[in-house]
Motif scaffolding. Sequence first.
Motif, PDB file in Angstrom:
ATOM      1  N   ILE A 114       0.762  -1.359  -0.100  1.00 28.21           N
ATOM      2  CA  ILE A 114      -0.091  -0.084  -0.109  1.00 28.21           C
ATOM      3  C   ILE A 114       0.920   1.323  -0.082  1.00 28.21           C
ATOM      4  N   THR A 115       1.841   1.129   1.028  1.00 28.94           N
ATOM      5  CA  THR A 115       2.766   2.439   1.034  1.00 28.94           C
ATOM      6  C   THR A 115       3.618   2.629  -0.318  1.00 28.94           C
ATOM      7  N   ARG A 116       4.074   1.607  -0.995  1.00 24.15           N
ATOM      8  CA  ARG A 116       4.592   1.577  -2.134  1.00 24.15           C
ATOM      9  C   ARG A 116       3.800   2.181  -3.358  1.00 24.15           C
ATOM     10  N   ALA A 117       2.646   1.742  -3.611  1.00 24.21           N
ATOM     11  CA  ALA A 117       1.661   2.053  -4.399  1.00 24.21           C
ATOM     12  C   ALA A 117       1.422   3.619  -4.426  1.00 24.21           C
ATOM     13  N   ALA A 118       1.455   4.193  -3.078  1.00 19.26           N
ATOM     14  CA  ALA A 118       1.109   5.531  -2.782  1.00 19.26           C
ATOM     15  C   ALA A 118       2.163   6.305  -3.180  1.00 19.26           C
ATOM     16  N   GLU A 119       3.384   5.700  -3.028  1.00 15.78           N
ATOM     17  CA  GLU A 119       4.530   6.421  -3.636  1.00 15.78           C
ATOM     18  C   GLU A 119       4.647   6.714  -5.026  1.00 15.78           C
ATOM     19  N   LEU A 120       4.249   5.495  -5.835  1.00 14.41           N
ATOM     20  CA  LEU A 120       4.762   5.365  -7.081  1.00 14.41           C
ATOM     21  C   LEU A 120       3.333   6.071  -7.826  1.00 14.41           C
ATOM     22  N   ASN A 121       2.110   6.279  -7.353  1.00 11.52           N
ATOM     23  CA  ASN A 121       1.096   6.966  -7.898  1.00 11.52           C
ATOM     24  C   ASN A 121       0.481   8.133  -7.049  1.00 11.52           C
ATOM     25  N   PRO A 122       1.293   9.117  -6.703  1.00 13.22           N
ATOM     26  CA  PRO A 122       0.597  10.016  -5.886  1.00 13.22           C
ATOM     27  C   PRO A 122      -0.607  10.906  -6.284  1.00 13.22           C
ATOM     28  N   CYS A 123      -0.729  10.968  -7.301  1.00 13.53           N
ATOM     29  CA  CYS A 123      -1.639  11.747  -8.053  1.00 13.53           C
ATOM     30  C   CYS A 123      -3.218  10.822  -8.428  1.00 13.53           C
ATOM     31  N   ASN A 124      -2.548   9.516  -8.842  1.00 15.42           N
ATOM     32  CA  ASN A 124      -3.636   8.580  -9.075  1.00 15.42           C
ATOM     33  C   ASN A 124      -3.650   7.430  -8.402  1.00 15.42           C
ATOM     34  N   PRO A 125      -4.060   7.471  -7.050  1.00 19.31           N
ATOM     35  CA  PRO A 125      -3.810   6.120  -6.200  1.00 19.31           C
ATOM     36  C   PRO A 125      -4.681   5.001  -6.488  1.00 19.31           C
ATOM     37  N   ASN A 126      -4.368   3.999  -6.025  1.00 21.28           N
ATOM     38  CA  ASN A 126      -5.333   2.772  -6.003  1.00 21.28           C
ATOM     39  C   ASN A 126      -6.396   2.927  -5.189  1.00 21.28           C
ATOM     40  N   MET A 127      -7.577   3.018  -5.952  1.00 20.87           N
ATOM     41  CA  MET A 127      -8.933   3.457  -5.019  1.00 20.87           C
ATOM     42  C   MET A 127      -9.216   2.292  -4.270  1.00 20.87           C
ATOM     43  N   PHE A 128      -8.914   1.200  -4.444  1.00 24.12           N
ATOM     44  CA  PHE A 128      -9.185   0.096  -3.552  1.00 24.12           C
ATOM     45  C   PHE A 128      -8.431   0.317  -2.258  1.00 24.12           C
ATOM     46  N   HIS A 129      -7.055   0.615  -2.187  1.00 24.60           N
ATOM     47  CA  HIS A 129      -6.390   1.182  -1.055  1.00 24.60           C
ATOM     48  C   HIS A 129      -6.944   2.250  -0.347  1.00 24.60           C
ATOM     49  N   VAL A 130      -7.465   3.454  -1.153  1.00 19.70           N
ATOM     50  CA  VAL A 130      -7.827   4.564  -0.331  1.00 19.70           C
ATOM     51  C   VAL A 130      -9.000   4.316   0.186  1.00 19.70           C
ATOM     52  N   VAL A 131     -10.111   3.532  -0.399  1.00 19.10           N
ATOM     53  CA  VAL A 131     -11.158   2.913   0.265  1.00 19.10           C
ATOM     54  C   VAL A 131     -10.920   2.477   1.638  1.00 19.10           C
TER      55      VAL A 131
END
Length: 364
Positions: free
Chosen positions: A189-206
């Motif tokens: 989750i942390t890595r995905a947020a770092e790689l996609n700061p403007c378009n995060p994984n919506m499942f992770h955000v939820v």
Amino acid sequence: SMTSLVARVLTHDSFVANAFILGMSPWVLALTICVIMSICVVCGFSLQKQAVTRASGHCRIGDITISPLWLIGFSLAIIVPVIGQVVAYGLAPMSLVTPLSGVSVALNLCVAPWCLGERLQLRVDLTATSLILIGMTLTSIVGPKEEINYSPAELLKLCLEPAFMISMSALLLALGGCVTAMWLKRATITRAAELNPCNPNMFHVVMVAFAAAGPGAIANILLKTISEMIAQNVWLECIAPVILLAPAAVLQLNFINRGLRLYPQTVFFPIYNTLLVFGNTTCGAIYFEEFKILFQHSVNTTIFLLGILFVFAGILCFARRSNDTAEATESIITDHANPSGFTEESLGRSHRIELNGTSPKEES
């Protein structure tokens, strides 16, 4: 004075029950308080967002960064709204007050770009704001406006009702599964947020938003219960809900700060607020049996539910913001893959210059 007014509101003084307060009926005052608290919440979130992204040199407890800026944001986003919510819940039913938290999403549209420099997209943002305002108007018009007072014994009885027990059990199980999944996949989750700061994984955000909104819904029910007990002048009985309130509030605050640290506020806050509104409205209506009043007339029920749908649609619409996702994501991935900052194209240019002794312009 304001102190005496709050005391009279919380104790359901006959002046409050039978007369206008500051020229407004009690339920109108409750809605006004909710709007003011929404302003405090959005400003507080923005300050906490700045604090968690500047965490170096400050003490951290979980996802919470203890700094002067964070403490100011905490006061605006948590302490002041808690006081306002207790007063508002003493003036109006929870199902009427809760949808007004959608105001904070509309305010976030203005505050987040200004304070945090996050880009505003007029087509998406104005559409979402319009949907929220329509939904708030519908729910405020037909929502129950007469408060039902409960004694401590009646509140305990409501806790033991099968519908509420089932809903709370389902919520706690879902929260447990969500938190466990986030802990197991914390690095991903942390890595995905770092790689996609403007378009995060919506499942992770939820997932993060739900982990914050679930305890928030429980905390709001406890706040409503506390306000009812204060209204009945039974202070000792407030001890139990206050004790239960503490862990729920801590969990809510921790995951709010995690969401603010990992994701843009323009993306995280609307989703978090959507889940919080849904949890508050559903759990509050079940616990305090306000649905019995709301659902007496089919027309009012339809309008109220339509208003809730408009609010949810508007909040969810914010999650569709693009935020220059492709360009930003490509830039960040390139930076990770090539820390020197040279792209293949720039390296090719420098190689041609080195071989030919001329720049690309000179070659042409």
